[in-house]
Design a protein around this motif. Sequence first.
Motif, PDB file in Angstrom:
ATOM      1  N   LYS A  90      -9.618  -3.833  -4.635  1.00 12.04           N
ATOM      2  CA  LYS A  90      -8.436  -3.853  -3.672  1.00 12.04           C
ATOM      3  C   LYS A  90      -6.952  -3.952  -4.028  1.00 12.04           C
ATOM      4  N   MET A  92      -4.483  -6.670  -5.834  1.00 16.35           N
ATOM      5  CA  MET A  92      -4.297  -8.186  -5.556  1.00 16.35           C
ATOM      6  C   MET A  92      -5.491  -8.338  -4.592  1.00 16.35           C
ATOM      7  N   ARG A 149       1.888  -2.836  -3.882  1.00 23.77           N
ATOM      8  CA  ARG A 149       1.225  -2.157  -4.122  1.00 23.77           C
ATOM      9  C   ARG A 149       1.325  -0.419  -3.654  1.00 23.77           C
ATOM     10  N   ALA A 151      -0.451   2.437  -2.708  1.00 25.20           N
ATOM     11  CA  ALA A 151      -1.257   3.414  -2.343  1.00 25.20           C
ATOM     12  C   ALA A 151      -1.312   4.594  -2.437  1.00 25.20           C
ATOM     13  N   ASN A 168       2.555  -1.314   2.832  1.00 27.28           N
ATOM     14  CA  ASN A 168       2.704  -2.756   3.936  1.00 27.28           C
ATOM     15  C   ASN A 168       3.325  -3.285   4.221  1.00 27.28           C
ATOM     16  N   CYS A 190       2.198  -9.644   1.690  1.00 25.12           N
ATOM     17  CA  CYS A 190       1.782  -8.624   1.855  1.00 25.12           C
ATOM     18  C   CYS A 190       0.789  -7.845   1.225  1.00 25.12           C
ATOM     19  N   ARG A 191       0.328  -9.573   0.646  1.00 27.00           N
ATOM     20  CA  ARG A 191      -0.872  -9.376  -0.930  1.00 27.00           C
ATOM     21  C   ARG A 191      -2.226  -9.502   0.440  1.00 27.00           C
ATOM     22  N   ASN A 193      -5.329  -8.478   2.061  1.00 25.88           N
ATOM     23  CA  ASN A 193      -5.793  -7.644   2.751  1.00 25.88           C
ATOM     24  C   ASN A 193      -6.779  -7.276   3.560  1.00 25.88           C
ATOM     25  N   HIS A 194      -6.960  -6.118   4.012  1.00 21.62           N
ATOM     26  CA  HIS A 194      -7.522  -6.285   5.187  1.00 21.62           C
ATOM     27  C   HIS A 194      -8.854  -6.348   5.884  1.00 21.62           C
ATOM     28  N   TYR A 229      -5.436  -4.607   9.596  1.00 21.97           N
ATOM     29  CA  TYR A 229      -4.503  -3.278   9.614  1.00 21.97           C
ATOM     30  C   TYR A 229      -4.085  -2.676  10.529  1.00 21.97           C
ATOM     31  N   TYR A 247      -3.951   3.537   4.712  1.00 23.46           N
ATOM     32  CA  TYR A 247      -3.688   2.641   3.993  1.00 23.46           C
ATOM     33  C   TYR A 247      -5.027   3.198   2.357  1.00 23.46           C
ATOM     34  N   PHE A 249      -8.040   3.776   1.758  1.00 23.30           N
ATOM     35  CA  PHE A 249      -9.792   2.948   1.040  1.00 23.30           C
ATOM     36  C   PHE A 249     -10.724   2.788   2.670  1.00 23.30           C
TER      37      PHE A 249
HETATM   38  C1  LIG Z   1      -1.235  -4.809   1.970  1.00 21.70           C
HETATM   39  S1  LIG Z   1      -1.981  -4.130   0.835  1.00 21.70           S
HETATM   40  C2  LIG Z   1      -2.648  -5.480   0.031  1.00 21.70           C
HETATM   41  C3  LIG Z   1      -2.749  -6.161  -1.001  1.00 21.70           C
HETATM   42  C4  LIG Z   1      -2.937  -5.345  -1.873  1.00 21.70           C
HETATM   43  N1  LIG Z   1      -3.898  -5.301  -2.788  1.00 21.70           N
HETATM   44  C5  LIG Z   1      -2.395  -5.436  -3.650  1.00 21.70           C
HETATM   45  O1  LIG Z   1      -2.770  -4.979  -4.566  1.00 21.70           O
HETATM   46  O2  LIG Z   1      -0.751  -6.023  -3.059  1.00 21.70           O
HETATM   47  C6  LIG Z   1      -3.031  -3.652   1.045  1.00 21.70           C
HETATM   48  C7  LIG Z   1      -3.221  -2.428   0.380  1.00 21.70           C
HETATM   49  O3  LIG Z   1      -3.984  -3.116  -0.510  1.00 21.70           O
HETATM   50  C8  LIG Z   1      -5.736  -2.822  -0.413  1.00 21.70           C
HETATM   51  N2  LIG Z   1      -6.507  -3.015   0.139  1.00 21.70           N
HETATM   52  C9  LIG Z   1      -6.376  -3.688   1.324  1.00 21.70           C
HETATM   53  N3  LIG Z   1      -8.035  -4.418   1.880  1.00 21.70           N
HETATM   54  C10 LIG Z   1      -8.247  -3.799   1.665  1.00 21.70           C
HETATM   55  C11 LIG Z   1      -9.541  -3.344   1.371  1.00 21.70           C
HETATM   56  N4  LIG Z   1     -10.266  -4.104   2.326  1.00 21.70           N
HETATM   57  N5  LIG Z   1     -10.618  -2.815   0.867  1.00 21.70           N
HETATM   58  C12 LIG Z   1      -9.940  -2.223  -0.073  1.00 21.70           C
HETATM   59  N6  LIG Z   1      -8.746  -2.477  -0.360  1.00 21.70           N
HETATM   60  C13 LIG Z   1      -8.497  -2.979   0.084  1.00 21.70           C
HETATM   61  C14 LIG Z   1      -5.147  -1.130  -0.184  1.00 21.70           C
HETATM   62  O4  LIG Z   1      -4.908   0.079  -1.114  1.00 21.70           O
HETATM   63  C15 LIG Z   1      -4.392  -0.849   0.288  1.00 21.70           C
HETATM   64  O5  LIG Z   1      -3.930   0.497   1.559  1.00 21.70           O
END
Ligand SMILES: C[S@@+](CC[C@H](N)C(=O)[O-])C[C@H]1O[C@@H](n2cnc3c(N)ncnc32)[C@H](O)[C@@H]1O
Length: 383
Positions: A90, A92, A149, A151, A168, A190-191, A193-194, A229, A247, A249
């Motif tokens: 994922k 961060m 990030r 994606a 984000n 924005c860090r 996750n969903h 999200y 996104y 994923f």
């Molecule tokens: C808003 S960012 C969230 C923070 C991000 N993980 C980071 O490293 O900054 C959204 C991106 O995080 C990853 N992400 C968010 N939620 C996820 C989840 N439940 N499973 C896998 N990847 C996820 C995807 O790449 C997505 O496009």
Amino acid sequence: MGERVVARPNSKFQFSDVCRHTDDSRIISADYRLSFPAHFLFLPSAENATLVIIDALPSVDVISDFRLWENPIRPPPLEPAFVIREVGDKGMGMFATRPIARGEPIICERPTLVLHDRLSVHKDQHHAFYESALAGLSPDAQTAISTLRNAHPETPELSRIRGIIYTNCLAVYFPHDTSRAFSALCGQLCRANHSCAPNAHYSPVVDTFECKLSAMRAIAEGEEITMAYANVAASTAERRECLLERYKFECHCTACDLPEPQATESDRRRTTIGASLGRINDGGVQESVSIARVKDLIKLAEEEGMVEEAWVLSMAGMRYAQRHNDRAEELGMELQKMNFMRMLEGNDADEFGAFAKRKGLSAEELMKIFEVVGREDGACRSK
Ligand SMILES: C[S@@+](CC[C@H](N)C(=O)[O-])C[C@H]1O[C@@H](n2cnc3c(N)ncnc32)[C@H](O)[C@@H]1O
């Protein structure tokens, strides 16, 4: 308009010969080929900006007059509630460093970059355009945005910064016109996750222009803090398709990976709620379903832990009761609506405070009523 800025030594805009100063030193006019003339508003000042707003005049002009920027941002909690760290594929993620109570604000953050949703920059100019906007920010603010990030694979059509925005962005509104949606980027929020069964809720705070994440249920120390999200009132397949496209994923949250027969049951509840919410948004549900049906739908939403959807349903129920002059049902639905709002945005939610005031109650008196209504932490299924 002032003079054209052409590669001034040490200028923040030295790589761009298409930016001009305006009469307001904080506003830079950008002469890119756009659907409308864009302007960058740097706040609090052009010398040390921590926020850039990208919009057209006169809107940026209007926004720049707000005293809002002088309002202090809410102080962070004495004991920080989270840490941001790596979480495998994922990237961060945000993790609770202590137990967080339901309704507690986890973070309240002023965004760093804000842009009008319908801004359309020619693809050849994306890079230069956004680089110009970022170049006016302080070094820390630039890093906060440029390290978020992305994606999406970088292509000539989708520059890195545009990919960061798609990945984000959060919705924000300005007090002078809440009908216009803007996209915002925040270095920390924005860090998050969903999850289709999230434990936190995002809401824009219009009055202070902040982005807020609050605990939708009690969160244990060490637990990942997640928000939704996408529309969660949809089947697993629909949610996965939407998340994959936007996104990039495949979702494996607790709701998406339920075993059978719970998976089918969860899909049934969510699609039933989704269909009814669609009718509410079209303005049809008020007459086509009874208050009893609204109550059934709220129960389904509670079983799925879908607090936001339960809030919308209770609002529809309240309006239905109003139109049928049923005061007792109206009050019951309004109390439910307020309770869902408290679960979403905490006891400091503007709507919650305004309701208490309207009813001539103190916050404590209102809380007592909610205890009688009987919706404490366990009411929504925790995931
Ligand atoms: C808003 S960012 C969230 C923070 C991000 N993980 C980071 O490293 O900054 C959204 C991106 O995080 C990853 N992400 C968010 N939620 C996820 C989840 N439940 N499973 C896998 N990847 C996820 C995807 O790449 C997505 O496009």
